[in-house]
Write a protein that holds these residues in place. Sequence first.
Motif, mmCIF file in Angstrom:
data_model
loop_
_atom_site.group_PDB
_atom_site.id
_atom_site.type_symbol
_atom_site.label_atom_id
_atom_site.label_comp_id
_atom_site.label_asym_id
_atom_site.label_seq_id
_atom_site.Cartn_x
_atom_site.Cartn_y
_atom_site.Cartn_z
ATOM 1 N N MET A 14 0.996 -1.236 -0.087
ATOM 2 C CA MET A 14 0.054 0.096 0.095
ATOM 3 C C MET A 14 0.906 1.228 -0.062
ATOM 4 O O MET A 14 0.605 2.138 -0.684
ATOM 5 C CB MET A 14 -0.708 0.137 1.164
ATOM 6 C CG MET A 14 -2.187 -0.817 1.325
ATOM 7 S SD MET A 14 -2.923 -0.831 2.958
ATOM 8 C CE MET A 14 -4.252 -1.945 2.608
ATOM 9 N N LEU A 15 1.978 1.332 0.622
ATOM 10 C CA LEU A 15 2.905 2.167 0.783
ATOM 11 C C LEU A 15 3.527 2.686 -0.509
ATOM 12 O O LEU A 15 3.702 3.702 -1.037
ATOM 13 C CB LEU A 15 4.006 2.003 1.805
ATOM 14 C CG LEU A 15 4.053 2.511 3.138
ATOM 15 C CD1 LEU A 15 5.069 2.034 4.100
ATOM 16 C CD2 LEU A 15 3.815 4.160 3.316
ATOM 17 N N ALA A 16 3.883 1.498 -1.206
ATOM 18 C CA ALA A 16 4.500 1.503 -2.507
ATOM 19 C C ALA A 16 3.547 2.119 -3.449
ATOM 20 O O ALA A 16 4.149 2.696 -4.690
ATOM 21 C CB ALA A 16 5.300 0.215 -2.766
ATOM 22 N N ASP A 17 2.110 1.799 -3.532
ATOM 23 C CA ASP A 17 1.539 2.294 -4.412
ATOM 24 C C ASP A 17 1.387 3.849 -4.407
ATOM 25 O O ASP A 17 0.691 4.353 -5.601
ATOM 26 C CB ASP A 17 -0.078 1.867 -4.201
ATOM 27 C CG ASP A 17 -0.214 0.527 -4.799
ATOM 28 O OD1 ASP A 17 0.632 0.053 -5.760
ATOM 29 O OD2 ASP A 17 -1.264 -0.323 -4.362
ATOM 30 N N ILE A 18 1.567 4.581 -3.378
ATOM 31 C CA ILE A 18 1.395 6.041 -3.418
ATOM 32 C C ILE A 18 2.769 6.880 -3.877
ATOM 33 O O ILE A 18 3.722 6.405 -3.278
ATOM 34 C CB ILE A 18 0.934 6.437 -2.033
ATOM 35 C CG1 ILE A 18 -0.263 5.805 -1.460
ATOM 36 C CG2 ILE A 18 0.608 7.920 -2.008
ATOM 37 C CD1 ILE A 18 -0.993 6.198 -0.591
ATOM 38 N N PRO A 19 2.596 7.683 -4.750
ATOM 39 C CA PRO A 19 3.928 8.354 -5.217
ATOM 40 C C PRO A 19 4.589 9.144 -4.130
ATOM 41 O O PRO A 19 3.636 9.637 -3.084
ATOM 42 C CB PRO A 19 3.186 9.403 -6.207
ATOM 43 C CG PRO A 19 2.163 9.056 -6.542
ATOM 44 C CD PRO A 19 1.483 8.127 -5.684
ATOM 45 N N VAL A 20 5.915 8.987 -3.706
ATOM 46 C CA VAL A 20 6.436 9.384 -2.418
ATOM 47 C C VAL A 20 6.249 10.879 -2.314
ATOM 48 O O VAL A 20 6.279 11.484 -1.274
ATOM 49 C CB VAL A 20 8.013 9.121 -2.691
ATOM 50 C CG1 VAL A 20 8.701 8.536 -1.379
ATOM 51 C CG2 VAL A 20 8.385 8.363 -3.921
ATOM 52 N N ASP A 21 6.150 11.651 -3.240
ATOM 53 C CA ASP A 21 6.022 12.770 -3.316
ATOM 54 C C ASP A 21 4.741 13.448 -2.733
ATOM 55 O O ASP A 21 4.293 14.495 -2.406
ATOM 56 C CB ASP A 21 6.372 13.996 -4.555
ATOM 57 C CG ASP A 21 5.496 13.408 -5.706
ATOM 58 O OD1 ASP A 21 5.082 11.922 -5.673
ATOM 59 O OD2 ASP A 21 5.379 14.218 -6.477
#
Length: 756
Positions: free
Chosen positions: A342-349
């Motif tokens: 889930m964390l990886a699915d959201i763009p870091v910025d």
Amino acid sequence: MLETLKRLVQEVNQARNLEQALTIIVSQVKSVMGVDVCSVYLKNANDQYVLMATDGLQDKAVGKVVLKTGQGLVSLVASRAEPINLKQAPAHPNYKYFKITGEEHYNAFLGVPIIHHRNVVGVLIIQASKAQRFDEEAETFLITVAAQLAGAIAHAEVSGEVDELNTPTKKRVIDSRPIIGLPGASGVAMGKARVVYPLADLDAVPERKIENIPEELEKFEKALSAVKQELRIMSKRLEDKLPVQDHALFDAYLLMLESDSLSGSIRKRIEAGSWAAGALSETIQEHEKVFNEMEDSYLRERVDDIRDLGRRILMHLQQDAPTETDFPPNTILVSEEVTPSMLADIPVDKITGVISVRGSRTSHVAILARALGLPTVMGASDLPVRRIDGREVIVDGYSGRVYVSPAETIRKEYKQLLTQEIELSEELQGMNELPSVTLDGEKIHLYVNTGLLADMSPTQTSGAEGIGLYRTEFPFMIRQRFPGEDEQRLIYRQVLEAFATKPVVLRTLDVGGDKALPYFPIEEENPFLGWRGIRITLDHPEIFLVQIRAMLRASIGLNNLNILLPMISEVSELTDSLALIHQAYEELLEEGEELLMPKVGVMIEVPAAVYQAGSLARRVDFLSIGTNDLTQYLLAVDRNNARVADLYDSLHPSVIRAMLQVVESARVHNTPVSVCGEMAGDPVAAIALVAMGIDSLSMSVASLPKVKWVIRNLTRERANEILSEVLIMEDAHSIRAHLSEQLEQAGMGGLIRAGK
Ligand code: PEP
Ligand code: MG
């Protein structure tokens, strides 16, 4: 009784707010128990008990009857935190009569406390006119109801507050309070909640408002016709295989899908501004309730069909991958159980903070969030997840507090704290170039923990002296199969190259426990005591050897590789692992590779390894204490379980003593000791770790400047004194308070709380 209880809890859990939840409780309990009155009193912010709901007393008394501490039978039940069962309540010295209630008709009284997280939050009462004690069955039933409902009441209370924020004209009954979870990753974040929920889970769909109604209706129609099409195909396939009457079921499903009560209700909800998934979930739940109440058991069972149809539609709605616009800037990721993917699915910025209802500080997702520098609250069990999508939230990763739609004063306060945080982090940046030595010249090596390639560049500029723990399981977790030797070699090479002249510790695969590989499922009753870490890789030498070969080949020409073995609980596990490492090394030499034998270390993370630290130390080049697991196993507290998280603290005297024993045993063999669990990155623990004689600490990149600041402001001599003060303390709480006080006194309080 059990069925009744289950249904009651389910209904209360689904209530939209506290008022509705309490109304359900009092009316159902009264009718199930066949009594004359059922009432609930809840504690307010002034520690008074307020009559919040009743079935049997006068309605007008609700909100008017308020009992101070020491007043009435209600506060007696609360102060004793145990049931009071009376034949004739008016005869009791504590009885307090309120005319407005009309309770003069009632003699029998049974009150039980409602306790949530050890705190009495209210009292549940039944009354009857007949002067007769309630029997034991009634008493135990009421206790069970109260115990089951405490969490739901706390939950509904917060949901109610969230609702009330939308209707400012309504008088707020309960003061605005934060939701208390557990600190996951330090820092403060403010942003908009985006609730992410698992696939096809109808009960987890959050409420969400939409603006573009035609677009949402279209999404629903698309999903609906896809499901209809699936049913037609299934029906065709089974045409000659099923008797006619069973086959007719498919037509019934199709009719159900097209019915006004199902798709019609869903469309109406979308037209009123709900997104399709939310409209679907609410409609299915409504149907479920109606079916559950049906007398006919055949019809009651049809509820499963409805849920199945609902899940199918939901799957199609979820198939549209989230787009960039689904995540506005400053997104706070919220979920029942946040997962690494889930964390990886959201763009870091776009992401600025994380809130998870389950899990705790040492859950692997919290470790990842820390590596990414995202303020995180874990174990926020009272968070009304489904109701907060799109709302403004504040995440205080130091105290574990979450504020939903915060009041202006709170928002202002946190804005200020956030500015101070940024200033503090800029000041801390200045630490990067400075050495990690105490004021009296003692050097403590500081390394970084990682497992992500994405976070390599901040790691390189952090002033770290190398990588103290690279968790190789993370690249394994995001793949669909075991990565091959060359694939692994490339990953490890990038890490070893990034720190070319400095030591890099690659840990061999540590899966099992809470780290599952999607392609290598392990079903166990007690995964943390089961097939985990080295136990798996020794049972599968083909996996272990491929990994070791990849590590060795990646290190050619760089020679900065150190191999670390997780979960060692037996000397034989170490000797077997060493034999395999030598085998891989010899093979590669035979294949003509020019290699140097790497250093090999053992993790001390199981109590058994503490007592055999000497035997392990003499066979290896270094020891690394994994305080996350060591704490969990020594204290018998699941590191992921928010319910017992209060008991989990690496500053527990037993953990400190175990660590001292490891250092002592290792010293005999001149084997250096590092700490790579989360304790190493805790500025409060740093003082104690320096005094214990730990040679190096490995932590998340965000913690490194903080810990360095503490080390640079301390003498080893003073640290030793503080450790001896701590060693006479008998619980983690006093130790943490004492060490925190030292930081505050030295002007470093900003490291452990929001602000400077
Ligand atoms: C530990 O247990 O302290 C550790 C560093 O390993 P992990 O958190 O990956 O289990
Ligand atoms: Mg571990």
